[in-house]
Design a protein around this motif. Structure first.
Motif, mmCIF file in Angstrom:
data_model
loop_
_atom_site.group_PDB
_atom_site.id
_atom_site.type_symbol
_atom_site.label_atom_id
_atom_site.label_comp_id
_atom_site.label_asym_id
_atom_site.label_seq_id
_atom_site.Cartn_x
_atom_site.Cartn_y
_atom_site.Cartn_z
ATOM 1 N N TRP A 74 0.833 -1.199 0.000
ATOM 2 C CA TRP A 74 0.000 0.000 0.000
ATOM 3 C C TRP A 74 0.871 1.254 0.000
ATOM 4 O O TRP A 74 0.547 2.253 -0.614
ATOM 5 N N PHE A 145 1.166 -1.773 10.910
ATOM 6 C CA PHE A 145 0.707 -0.492 10.398
ATOM 7 C C PHE A 145 -0.740 -0.571 9.950
ATOM 8 O O PHE A 145 -1.515 0.367 10.139
ATOM 9 N N TYR A 148 -2.804 -0.314 12.891
ATOM 10 C CA TYR A 148 -2.827 1.069 13.376
ATOM 11 C C TYR A 148 -3.800 1.915 12.562
ATOM 12 O O TYR A 148 -4.539 2.737 13.104
ATOM 13 N N ILE A 149 -3.778 1.723 11.260
ATOM 14 C CA ILE A 149 -4.659 2.492 10.387
ATOM 15 C C ILE A 149 -6.120 2.273 10.768
ATOM 16 O O ILE A 149 -6.885 3.211 10.978
ATOM 17 N N GLU A 152 -7.090 3.702 14.191
ATOM 18 C CA GLU A 152 -7.474 5.109 14.172
ATOM 19 C C GLU A 152 -8.895 5.267 13.640
ATOM 20 O O GLU A 152 -9.656 6.117 14.097
ATOM 21 N N LEU A 153 -9.230 4.454 12.636
ATOM 22 C CA LEU A 153 -10.574 4.566 12.063
ATOM 23 C C LEU A 153 -11.655 4.134 13.053
ATOM 24 O O LEU A 153 -12.706 4.766 13.121
ATOM 25 N N VAL A 156 -12.123 7.018 15.332
ATOM 26 C CA VAL A 156 -12.928 8.141 14.856
ATOM 27 C C VAL A 156 -14.401 7.746 14.778
ATOM 28 O O VAL A 156 -15.285 8.562 15.066
ATOM 29 N N ARG A 183 -5.934 9.024 21.488
ATOM 30 C CA ARG A 183 -4.917 9.564 20.591
ATOM 31 C C ARG A 183 -3.576 9.671 21.311
ATOM 32 O O ARG A 183 -2.526 9.407 20.742
ATOM 33 N N PHE A 184 -3.653 10.072 22.572
ATOM 34 C CA PHE A 184 -2.424 10.146 23.358
ATOM 35 C C PHE A 184 -1.807 8.753 23.484
ATOM 36 O O PHE A 184 -0.594 8.571 23.329
ATOM 37 N N PHE A 187 -0.132 7.754 20.345
ATOM 38 C CA PHE A 187 1.165 8.403 20.187
ATOM 39 C C PHE A 187 2.263 7.420 20.620
ATOM 40 O O PHE A 187 3.267 7.227 19.926
ATOM 41 N N LEU A 190 2.348 4.463 18.104
ATOM 42 C CA LEU A 190 3.015 4.822 16.857
ATOM 43 C C LEU A 190 4.531 4.794 17.015
ATOM 44 O O LEU A 190 5.252 4.271 16.156
ATOM 45 N N ILE A 191 5.018 5.345 18.117
ATOM 46 C CA ILE A 191 6.467 5.321 18.332
ATOM 47 C C ILE A 191 6.946 3.879 18.440
ATOM 48 O O ILE A 191 7.988 3.511 17.895
ATOM 49 N N PHE A 194 7.286 2.546 15.018
ATOM 50 C CA PHE A 194 8.476 3.059 14.336
ATOM 51 C C PHE A 194 9.741 2.355 14.843
ATOM 52 O O PHE A 194 10.640 2.052 14.062
ATOM 53 N N GLY A 197 9.787 -0.966 13.297
ATOM 54 C CA GLY A 197 10.100 -0.821 11.875
ATOM 55 C C GLY A 197 11.582 -0.572 11.663
ATOM 56 O O GLY A 197 12.201 -1.142 10.771
ATOM 57 N N PHE A 203 6.966 -4.790 9.333
ATOM 58 C CA PHE A 203 5.805 -4.569 10.200
ATOM 59 C C PHE A 203 4.955 -5.834 10.240
ATOM 60 O O PHE A 203 3.952 -5.887 10.930
#
Lengths: 639, 495
Positions: A74, A145, A148-149, A152-153, A156, A183-184, A187, A190-191, A194, A197, A203
């Protein structure tokens, strides 16, 4: 596995979302309800078909269930590091498909009755579809990843659904809080991603979980502050999971999230989205278990156990029935986390893993039932508070019976679903740590107590005089209640350890009579206490709460965590960071630029006098210039 | 006529034709046609680029070289790579959207559209130039109409803002000019003639001392345009006073010239200077990222919020460029594109809200979801895009930037990277703050219950901007590949 089926499972809700979302003003409510339910029913059928095919048609190869992966690239970061989109089929993702489909379908059907006549009926179904799509994407994710995507969805969608009644101030605040707190947590997640990764250059779940893969083999190669970087990454990833699953201390959003419509609470904040954190740890379980002797896994266990206890204590003092259920959810999620945390890997050692998934499965059924039952009650009395309820068993027989079944299930009374899964969790805890086992048993007792506190409070207790006599909810609402009640009774009989285990091989479980007896006694004790306190109206509960004094006040205020976070957010970040920065920008940074500009004006005013308009001044300037230039030229010439 | 020069000539023709129009109706129709043709040309360029790239592997395609000032060896030298193609596409979309958003520009319409299109000429010229001097000339052409556009059609303290913006950008040009001349006078370091040709200079080993001296000048000169902290203060005031379409074009396109210039000139021509100075500018960029986000948190004027958000997001661009690796650079270009579309969309929406309610103060607004649902829903969507939700372009860009930044394995880089990542939380807070106060909640003002619905031209403008945001967000690979390919020769220069 049929790839088209697998893609259709998430694609159908997505299509429904797009259609309902884009044409929300043109579609009649009746149509959108039918479209929503029909779409999801199709996905549910496909999910069950997939499960049947996976477990029974394909079955085991060399004694283990196989993993099927289909993916496409992707996004490409570097030559070797890329984000894929795809589907991954293994026992836990299939199990999650079943859970998400079943609960979501029940909630869709239920919402047709519950949301009837609401302004945003179509919008509601659009959001539900968006959520279901995202949740399917999350459970089918093939790599960190991708998860993670979709993570987040779902976040929301949860935001949109909590804030569904968007003219209500409390709903807006709750929606914002849920989004920002998670979201916090993300954070950190996400780190963590990374770090993974960077050090492992992948991933992909399969590569990461491979005992011979880069993550597990090379964890020792690089360390930071005494821990392996991979352990740090796992801790940070767990932070994300803890945020979604409302683990202490990131739990504060979940009780407030009850501002959303009740079917939403049942779907998102009880059965599916909040278990995403547990699912994430389970997904990465080999890594958690093998990297640095399971250091990160221990953190999971203790955070889970503490959250289970903490939430169960708070649940006792809450008066809003949905908040009791919210804390109950948090407590049960803590149970699942603890169970994962104490688990081993091979064969029967992995009983904790199996128990955690089993409990996730059964909990989804009975907790969704409890929420939908609560919704049915709220629908009838138009209040969330225990003080406005009482004696409802006469008016709402179906709700009463189904709620009782769910309460018995969560209290761990055999042979209902909760008993089997909870028992396995306690077995796993017992084999690992007496301390955690003790907490587990104590929480089991508390759970039974607070659950029957609200059960008696709603359906028995005082005789309330209702302005309008409450009546049983329509069939579209009671049907899901009945189906879920059957599942809450029967789900425990599924031989779960045959299907879902850490090593995918399966093992046979035997009931440990001693431990089971202790758990049953703890549960019954809780129920009996609740019976004494709340069956008939009396002042026992009041006297007891007074006896606890300060502790009671603290507990009923949820140990003031909301206030602490509000202080940090408002006083520290908003007033002591953001406000000074805004002022600094206006006064200092802009002031400096302004100062430079003003100085230019001052200087130009000084020089401006030269352009006086008098010919003699210009003549003087001209001649002076010529003289100076002449001198310069002569100087250059002569050298 | 070659395919690239048309991008400069067509706007000039449009401007001439606009000179003959009589009223708003004619002016806007003509501008729309001009904009549509430009968009068509940009799309055509994209496909031609793909076709040409398959058979031609030189750095720049569709090149053309004409001497226009022989004495100083200045050429009209043009060409594009994937990065410029992407930015040209961005420009053409925003210009067209800007025309639609200005559909009801009552005041001096002819002059307004002329200034707007002159501005776009400068931008196109800038993106296709290979010659430093020509590039600089186009840059000035783009910046100067700004003064008129804000000073005449602006609102609030417009003269002050126009003056401030122009002076700061002119100051930037002065610094930049010194940097460019510095590069020019060192372009014969390996023997040969002095040249402004970027591709030629890149082959020259400019002495380290010169690089060290001229890199910061070039960088700052461009970065002021990209609102680098602490040189960003022209941007909030400028945007607040500018009319909607100008804000869109300015934040959406003009500010991108900064990042593009840094990449094309400062980084490519002065790589050793870049390595030498990167730590310093990384700190400034990281401060900008988090500082802009916090400053946005405190504002009550919608345009100020968006302007500070731009400081934060464009800080990310220079941050990424300074990471000096492919992944981060890819992220920087994607972020430029993504921010261009998003911020233009925001300014368009803010303009629509302001046009209806006559205020941009969020504390006076409330419950707009109820009264102007279409605009409000798009505002929420745009907000989600801004806070980096997957499925929108911002997410793709940010992930590339962060992953690129993570490639550096040292404490300094780790700390600044984590600070920058933490902006995703603050961004969520300020976006949701606006959504919560302005869109949700009860309708605050009785008069707002009768606001006009959205018109067809507003809808078109919005969709033009929204489609690429979602397009890049859902299927990023094609554009990312196009950019990556074009970064390759540049990264070799640096490493």
């Amino acid at each position: 596995m049929n790839l088209i089926n697998l893609i259709l499972i998430p694609a159908i809700p997505l299509a429904v979302f797009l259609v309902l979302g884009i044409f929300s003003h043109k579609i009649k409510p009746a149509v959108s309800g039918v479209v929503g339910v029909a779409g999801l029913a199709t996905s549910t059928l496909l999910s069950f078909y997939t499960a049947w095919q996976y477990f029974f048609v394909l079955g085991k190869l060399d004694g283990v269930y196989q993993t099927f992966v289909e993916k496409i690239t992707w996004m490409q970061f570097t030559e070797s590091l890329h984000i894929d989109m795809g589907v991954l089929i293994d026992p836990i993702s299939v199990m999650m498909l079943i859970v998400v489909s079943t609960i979501s379908l029940m909630v869709h059907i239920y919402s047709r009755g519950y949301m009837k006549g609401d302004d945003g009926y179509t919008r509601f179904f659009a959001y539900l579809s968006l959520f279901t799509f995202s949740m399917y994407g999350l459970v089918l994710a093939t790599n960190l990843f991708q998860i993670y995507i979709f993570w987040e969805l779902v976040g929301v969608s949860s935001f949109l659904l909590i804030g569904y009644y968007y003219t209500k101030t409390s709903a807006i605040a709750a929606a914002k809080k849920a989004f920002i707190v998670t979201r916090f947590a993300d954070f950190g997640f996400l780190i963590g991603i990374f770090i993974i990764g960077f050090y492992t250059n992948t991933f992909d779940f399969q590569t990461l979980n491979d005992p011979q893969g880069p993550a597990i083999l090379t964890w020792a190669s690089s360390s930071f502050m005494g821990l392996s970087v991979i352990t740090w990454a796992l801790i940070l990833i767990f932070m994300g999971g803890a945020g979604k699953s409302a683990m202490f201390p990131l739990h504060i959003w979940l009780p407030d999230a009850m501002e959303g419509p009740t079917p939403v609470s049942a779907l998102i904040h009880a059965a599916t989205m909040v278990v995403a954190g547990v699912y994430l740890v389970a997904r990465l379980f080999p890594m958690f278990y093998m990297v640095e002797d399971g250091f990160a896994l221990n953190i999971v266990a203790y955070v889970g156990a503490f959250s289970a206890l903490f939430a169960a204590i708070i649940a006792i003092t809450q008066t809003d029935i949905k908040r009791v259920l919210a804390f109950s959810t948090m407590s049960q999620l803590g149970y699942m986390m603890m169970s994962l945390g104490v688990s081993g890997f091979d064969g029967h050692e992995g009983v904790g893993y199996m128990a955690s998934m089993f409990h996730l499965f059964t909990h989804a059924m009975f907790k969704a039932l409890l929420f939908l039952g609560a919704g049915s009650v709220i629908h009838a009395v138009h209040s969330n508070y225990l003080k406005d309820m009482g004696g409802l068993r006469k008016y709402m027989p179906v709700t009463n019976i189904t709620f009782l079944i769910a309460a018995l299930a969560i209290a761990g009374v055999p042979p209902l679903a909760g008993f089997w899964s909870k028992d396995e969790i306690l077995v796993a805890a017992y084999e690992n740590s007496q301390f955690l086992y003790g907490i587990g048993v104590f929480v089991a007792g508390l759970t039974a107590f607070y659950m029957f506190r609200i059960y008696f409070g709603i359906f028995w207790g005082k005789e309330t005089n209702y302005k309008h006599a409450p009546h049983e909810s329509p069939f579209s609402m009671t049907l899901p209640l009945m189906i879920l009640a059957i599942l809450s009774i029967g789900a425990g009989f599924i031989p779960f350890s045959e299907f879902v285990t850490a090593d995918k091989a399966g093992f046979a479980t035997h009931i440990n009579l001693e431990l089971a007896a202790i758990a049953i006694v703890a549960g019954l004790l809780g129920i009996v206490l609740a019976w004494i306190f709340y069956k008939k109206e009396n002042d026992l509960a009041f006297r007891f709460s007074n006896a606890f004094g300060r502790f009671y006040t603290w507990t009923s205020h949820k140990f003031y965590f909301d206030e602490i976070y509000l202080f940090i957010a408002r006083r520290i970040f908003f007033q002591s960071v953001a406000a000074p920065i805004a002022k600094f920008d206006k006064k200092i940074v802009d002031g400096t630029m302004e100062g430079i500009g003003n100085q230019t004006v001052v200087v130009s005013r000084k020089i401006k006098g030269m352009q006086s308009g008098k010919v003699q001044d210009y003549a003087f300037g001209f001649i002076g210039g010529v003289v100076i230039l002449a001198l310069v030229f002569i100087y250059i010439w002569t050298n | 006529m070659d395919i690239l020069s048309l991008f400069v000539i067509l706007p000039v023709l449009t401007v001439i034709a606009l000179g003959f129009t009589k009223d708003l109706k004619q002016a806007r129709i003509l501008s729309m046609i001009g904009g549509l043709v430009q968009l068509g040309m940009a799309i055509n360029l994209l496909f031609s680029y793909f076709r040409e790239r398959a058979v031609n592997d030189s750095i720049m395609l569709f090149t053309r070289d004409v001497v226009w000032f022989e004495q100083f060896n200045i050429h009209y030298n043009i060409g594009v790579d994937g990065i410029s193609v992407a930015l040209i596409l961005l420009t053409s979309i925003i210009v067209l959207a800007g025309v639609f958003i200005s559909w009801k520009m009552e005041e001096l319409p002819k002059e307004f559209f002329i200034s707007l299109i002159v501005l776009s000429t400068g931008v196109y010229g800038f993106f296709i130039s290979i010659d430093l001097f020509t590039m600089f000339v186009f840059y000035e052409i783009a910046v100067i109409p700004m003064y008129l556009l804000i000073g005449i059609w602006g609102s609030g303290p417009k003269e002050y803002s126009a003056m401030k913006l122009t002076l700061m950008l002119m100051g930037a040009s002065a610094v930049l000019m010194v940097g460019i001349l510095g590069i020019y006078f060192n372009s014969n370091a390996d023997g040969g003639a002095l040249t402004f040709n970027i591709l030629e200079i890149a082959k020259v080993n400019i002495p380290f001392e010169a690089q060290k001296l001229f890199f910061p000048l070039t960088f700052i000169g461009f970065a002021i345009l990209g609102a680098l902290f602490p040189f960003h203060t022209w941007s909030p005031d400028g945007h607040a006073s500018a009319p909607t379409a100008v804000s869109m074009l300015h934040a959406g396109v003009l500010m991108k010239l900064g990042g593009y210039g840094i990449f094309r000139v400062a980084m490519y021509l002065l790589p050793e200077g870049a390595i030498e100075w990167s730590w310093f500018f990384i700190i400034l960029s990281a401060i900008g990222v988090i500082y802009g986000a916090f400053a946005a948190l405190r504002q009550t004027d919608l345009k100020y919020i968006n302007a500070y958000a731009s400081v934060s997001h464009l800080g990310m661009v220079s941050f990424a460029l300074l990471m000096l690796n492919k992944t981060a650079w890819n992220g920087a270009i994607l972020q430029s594109l993504s921010h261009g579309f998003m911020t233009a969309l925001f300014f368009a929406l803010i303009g629509m809200i302001y046009g209806r309610t006559h205020t941009r103060d969020i504390t006076k607004l409330g419950g707009l979801l109820k009264v102007i649902p279409f605009i409000s829903v798009i505002y929420v969507v745009a907000g989600m895009a801004l806070l980096g939700l997957p499925g929108f372009s911002g997410f793709v860009a940010e992930m590339n930037i962060f992953m690129g930044a993570f490639q550096h394995d040292s404490m300094f880089y780790r700390i600044v990277t984590i600070i920058s990542i933490s902006a995703i939380v603050v961004t969520a807070v300020y976006v949701l703050r606006v959504v919560g106060i302005m869109l949700m909640g009860p309708v605050k003002n009785e008069a707002y219950t009768k606001l006009a619905g959205v018109t067809w031209y507003e809808r078109t403008g919005i969709l033009l901007l929204l489609i690429p945001i979602i397009g890049i967000g859902v299927a990023p690979l094609w554009i990312s590949n196009m950019i990556m390919e074009s970064i390759q020769p540049f990264i070799q220069g640096v490493l």
